[in-house]
Design a protein around this motif. Structure first.
Motif, PDB file in Angstrom:
ATOM      1  N   ASP A 262       0.872  -1.191   0.000  1.00  0.00           N
ATOM      2  CA  ASP A 262       0.000   0.000   0.000  1.00  0.00           C
ATOM      3  C   ASP A 262       0.898   1.226   0.000  1.00  0.00           C
ATOM      4  O   ASP A 262       1.528   1.552   1.019  1.00  0.00           O
ATOM      5  N   ILE A 263       0.986   1.875  -1.160  1.00  0.00           N
ATOM      6  CA  ILE A 263       1.864   3.040  -1.333  1.00  0.00           C
ATOM      7  C   ILE A 263       1.049   4.191  -1.923  1.00  0.00           C
ATOM      8  O   ILE A 263       0.252   3.984  -2.848  1.00  0.00           O
ATOM      9  N   ASP A 264       1.267   5.364  -1.386  1.00  0.00           N
ATOM     10  CA  ASP A 264       0.778   6.596  -2.016  1.00  0.00           C
ATOM     11  C   ASP A 264       1.988   7.275  -2.642  1.00  0.00           C
ATOM     12  O   ASP A 264       2.950   7.636  -1.935  1.00  0.00           O
ATOM     13  N   TYR A 265       1.943   7.470  -3.952  1.00  0.00           N
ATOM     14  CA  TYR A 265       3.117   7.968  -4.685  1.00  0.00           C
ATOM     15  C   TYR A 265       2.788   9.325  -5.294  1.00  0.00           C
ATOM     16  O   TYR A 265       1.863   9.458  -6.099  1.00  0.00           O
ATOM     17  N   THR A 266       3.565  10.319  -4.863  1.00  0.00           N
ATOM     18  CA  THR A 266       3.385  11.676  -5.400  1.00  0.00           C
ATOM     19  C   THR A 266       4.534  11.988  -6.342  1.00  0.00           C
ATOM     20  O   THR A 266       5.706  11.896  -5.959  1.00  0.00           O
ATOM     21  N   SER A 267       4.187  12.296  -7.588  1.00  0.00           N
ATOM     22  CA  SER A 267       5.216  12.614  -8.587  1.00  0.00           C
ATOM     23  C   SER A 267       4.637  13.616  -9.588  1.00  0.00           C
ATOM     24  O   SER A 267       3.419  13.768  -9.685  1.00  0.00           O
ATOM     25  N   PRO A 268       5.502  14.275 -10.349  1.00  0.00           N
ATOM     26  CA  PRO A 268       4.999  15.266 -11.314  1.00  0.00           C
ATOM     27  C   PRO A 268       4.323  14.625 -12.530  1.00  0.00           C
ATOM     28  O   PRO A 268       3.634  15.339 -13.281  1.00  0.00           O
ATOM     29  N   ILE A 269       4.499  13.340 -12.677  1.00  0.00           N
ATOM     30  CA  ILE A 269       3.925  12.662 -13.841  1.00  0.00           C
ATOM     31  C   ILE A 269       2.829  11.735 -13.345  1.00  0.00           C
ATOM     32  O   ILE A 269       3.050  10.872 -12.495  1.00  0.00           O
ATOM     33  N   GLU A 270       1.618  11.910 -13.887  1.00  0.00           N
ATOM     34  CA  GLU A 270       0.502  11.079 -13.484  1.00  0.00           C
ATOM     35  C   GLU A 270       0.719   9.637 -13.963  1.00  0.00           C
ATOM     36  O   GLU A 270       1.102   9.397 -15.097  1.00  0.00           O
ATOM     37  N   GLY A 271       0.453   8.718 -13.036  1.00  0.00           N
ATOM     38  CA  GLY A 271       0.586   7.301 -13.391  1.00  0.00           C
ATOM     39  C   GLY A 271       2.008   6.807 -13.405  1.00  0.00           C
ATOM     40  O   GLY A 271       2.288   5.715 -13.926  1.00  0.00           O
ATOM     41  N   GLU A 272       2.938   7.611 -12.859  1.00  0.00           N
ATOM     42  CA  GLU A 272       4.334   7.175 -12.870  1.00  0.00           C
ATOM     43  C   GLU A 272       4.505   5.958 -11.968  1.00  0.00           C
ATOM     44  O   GLU A 272       3.847   5.810 -10.943  1.00  0.00           O
ATOM     45  N   ARG A 273       5.439   5.104 -12.330  1.00  0.00           N
ATOM     46  CA  ARG A 273       5.675   3.835 -11.637  1.00  0.00           C
ATOM     47  C   ARG A 273       6.710   3.985 -10.530  1.00  0.00           C
ATOM     48  O   ARG A 273       7.554   4.874 -10.579  1.00  0.00           O
ATOM     49  N   VAL A 274       6.637   3.074  -9.575  1.00  0.00           N
ATOM     50  CA  VAL A 274       7.695   2.906  -8.589  1.00  0.00           C
ATOM     51  C   VAL A 274       8.325   1.525  -8.815  1.00  0.00           C
ATOM     52  O   VAL A 274       7.734   0.647  -9.440  1.00  0.00           O
ATOM     53  N   ARG A 275       9.531   1.388  -8.310  1.00  0.00           N
ATOM     54  CA  ARG A 275      10.226   0.107  -8.422  1.00  0.00           C
ATOM     55  C   ARG A 275      10.306  -0.534  -7.027  1.00  0.00           C
ATOM     56  O   ARG A 275      10.643   0.135  -6.057  1.00  0.00           O
ATOM     57  N   VAL A 276       9.989  -1.838  -6.987  1.00  0.00           N
ATOM     58  CA  VAL A 276      10.059  -2.597  -5.744  1.00  0.00           C
ATOM     59  C   VAL A 276      11.040  -3.744  -5.964  1.00  0.00           C
ATOM     60  O   VAL A 276      10.883  -4.541  -6.884  1.00  0.00           O
ATOM     61  N   TYR A 277      12.066  -3.776  -5.079  1.00  0.00           N
ATOM     62  CA  TYR A 277      13.086  -4.814  -5.196  1.00  0.00           C
ATOM     63  C   TYR A 277      13.074  -5.679  -3.923  1.00  0.00           C
ATOM     64  O   TYR A 277      13.111  -5.135  -2.809  1.00  0.00           O
ATOM     65  N   LEU A 278      13.070  -6.970  -4.138  1.00  0.00           N
ATOM     66  CA  LEU A 278      13.283  -7.920  -3.040  1.00  0.00           C
ATOM     67  C   LEU A 278      14.686  -8.477  -3.249  1.00  0.00           C
ATOM     68  O   LEU A 278      14.935  -9.263  -4.171  1.00  0.00           O
ATOM     69  N   ARG A 279      15.627  -8.061  -2.388  1.00  0.00           N
ATOM     70  CA  ARG A 279      17.046  -8.366  -2.589  1.00  0.00           C
ATOM     71  C   ARG A 279      17.424  -9.653  -1.853  1.00  0.00           C
ATOM     72  O   ARG A 279      17.295  -9.743  -0.631  1.00  0.00           O
ATOM     73  N   ASN A 280      17.895 -10.621  -2.596  1.00  0.00           N
ATOM     74  CA  ASN A 280      18.215 -11.937  -2.039  1.00  0.00           C
ATOM     75  C   ASN A 280      19.729 -12.146  -2.003  1.00  0.00           C
ATOM     76  O   ASN A 280      20.429 -11.886  -2.982  1.00  0.00           O
ATOM     77  N   PHE A 281      20.193 -12.646  -0.834  1.00  0.00           N
ATOM     78  CA  PHE A 281      21.624 -12.928  -0.701  1.00  0.00           C
ATOM     79  C   PHE A 281      21.866 -14.415  -0.884  1.00  0.00           C
ATOM     80  O   PHE A 281      21.221 -15.256  -0.263  1.00  0.00           O
ATOM     81  N   ASP A 282      22.818 -14.725  -1.754  1.00  0.00           N
ATOM     82  CA  ASP A 282      23.237 -16.114  -1.990  1.00  0.00           C
ATOM     83  C   ASP A 282      24.743 -16.085  -2.165  1.00  0.00           C
ATOM     84  O   ASP A 282      25.260 -15.373  -3.024  1.00  0.00           O
TER      85      ASP A 282
END
Length: 441
Positions: free
Chosen positions: A107-127
């Motif tokens: 659940d994210i509220d994203y404020t940006s100058p461009i409507e509909g702009e995307r965010v990036r979500v990374y799940l970082r795995n250590f191996d």
């Protein structure tokens, strides 16, 4: 088997109820589990392009369940950005195994100058096969990009929709077998601004981050229940075979005991039959043993038109022997007399003690003449035999002979008895015969 059937019904009923309860528990969400990421169990911090000589500035406000990242993007670095980096554990090498979770809710509220702009979500795995503790970029990037909008609420993404970034695969020279998504040791979660940003104000408000999974998957539950049924069935079959084997063994043992008992009873019956058919003193047949045989042989003799004769024998003056020398000596006389006569008759003849000092010889397929010859031989042998008694004693006997005609066995016996009576009246130690329907007086 009644007890086993009762147990079987109880076990089947239990398995049915357990299966319904277990699957119902799963359908109603009993197997579901959640892992909620909050500031209480994780560490939140800012990462921006300052490490790349960028000029972006950012602030992070930690909230009760999330955080607010505000940043002013300055287009100075090659790839300007800002992000929230969430460390799930204190050590980058020892993350959290999220492989048993199937989805993540964001659940994210994203404020940006461009409507509909995307965010990036990374799940970082250590191996350790590809990651280096000193190089944060070496941790695998399991990534998605989406447009969260504002006040959209919780959005759920299956973990299978995450993809490993191709640039990371190429830059770290990752082999094909290690290039797929991986969630077994997630150390860091990153929520970053989009790939193409402008110089402007950006805000990422993280309201909720939760992973959804099941303590047990539906397929594993079904397989486990099926395995439970199969194992129970196998155990019941083994128990039934064991009980059946014991029953068969007990039955066989009981049958063997019965066979042994029957054999013992049979042997005893043979002994009793022998005793019942044998005169206990002389050890030859008694009168009872030949009654049935005599009736059958007379019928067969008449049907086949064969001769059949009977010899009645009576020891002369036997009452005087008992009165003079005693019954013990009389018994000795009877025993030796019977033994002697038995050696003089043929194998086909039937010799029996009729009662007291009376004996009878039945001669199948023997006419009157042959019967007289047998009687004469016995008479001579008895009269001339040296008996070796312990006292002086002359032993003689009288004979009555009859040949079977068209009559019953009772009639034959009666006529032979009349002939014997005549021999005794005529002076004893003699042979008398009776012909067909002859009345002897």
């Amino acid at each position: 088997m009644t007890g086993l059937n009762k147990w079987l019904r109880s076990i089947v009923l239990f398995l049915v109820c357990f299966t319904i309860a277990a699957y119902g528990w799963f359908i109603l969400g009993g197997a579901k589990k959640e892992y909620i990421v909050t500031p209480k169990n994780s560490e939140y911090k800012i990462i921006d392009d300052s490490a790349q000589n960028g000029a972006t500035t950012a602030t992070l406000d930690i909230r009760k369940h999330g955080a607010l990242l505000e940043c002013n993007i300055v287009n100075k670095a090659k790839w300007p950005f800002c992000e929230i980096a969430i460390s799930l554990t204190d050590s980058i090498e020892e993350g959290i195994d999220l492989s048993s979770y199937h989805s993540v809710g964001i659940d994210i509220d994203y404020t940006s100058p461009i409507e509909g702009e995307r965010v990036r979500v990374y799940l970082r795995n250590f191996d350790s096969n590809y990651a280096n503790v000193d190089d944060p970029v070496s941790l695998k990037f399991n990534a998605i990009e989406y447009s969260p909008g504002v006040d959209v609420g919780l959005q759920i993404f299956p973990l299978r929709t995450f993809q490993v970034l191709s640039w990371w695969i190429a830059e770290n020279n990752i082999s094909v077998e290690k290039s797929s998504r991986q969630f077994d040791n997630i150390s860091i979660i990153e929520i970053a601004t989009g790939s193409y940003v402008k110089e402007s104000y950006y805000a990422i408000r993280l309201n909720r981050l939760v992973f959804y999974g099941d303590w047990i998957s539906e397929s594993i539950l079904v397989k486990s229940l099926l395995l439970l049924w199969v194992v129970t069935a196998v155990i019941l079959i083994i128990i039934e075979r064991f009980i059946l084997y014991n029953k068969m063994k007990n039955t066989e043992e009981r049958s063997q005991r019965l066979r042994d008992a029957n054999k013992l009873l049979y042997n005893k019956s043979l002994k009793f039959e022998h005793l019942a058919c044998t005169d206990p003193l002389t050890r030859i047949r008694n009168r009872h043993s030949i009654d049935e045989w005599l009736e059958e042989i007379t019928i067969q003799t008449r049907l086949n038109n064969l001769p059949f004769s009977m010899i009645f024998i009576d020891i002369d003056h036997f009452k005087t022997v008992n009165d003079t020398y005693g019954h013990s000596f009389g018994d000795e006389v009877l025993i030796k007399f019977a033994a002697t006569v038995e050696t003089l008759i043929r194998r086909s003849d039937v010799f029996a003690r009729w009662g007291g000092e009376e004996f009878v010889i039945f001669c199948p397929e023997t006419n009157m003449s042959a019967a007289v010859e047998i009687a004469e031989a016995i008479q001579a042998s008895i009269a001339n035999k040296a008996w070796n008694f312990d006292r002086e004693f002359n032993l003689t006997c009288s004979f009555g002979i009859a040949e079977l005609v068209d009559e019953t066995c009772e009639d034959l016996i009666r006529r032979a008895d009349l002939a014997l009576l005549k021999a005794k009246k005529m002076g004893r130690n003699r042979i008398e015969i009776t012909w067909e329907h002859q009345q002897l007086k």
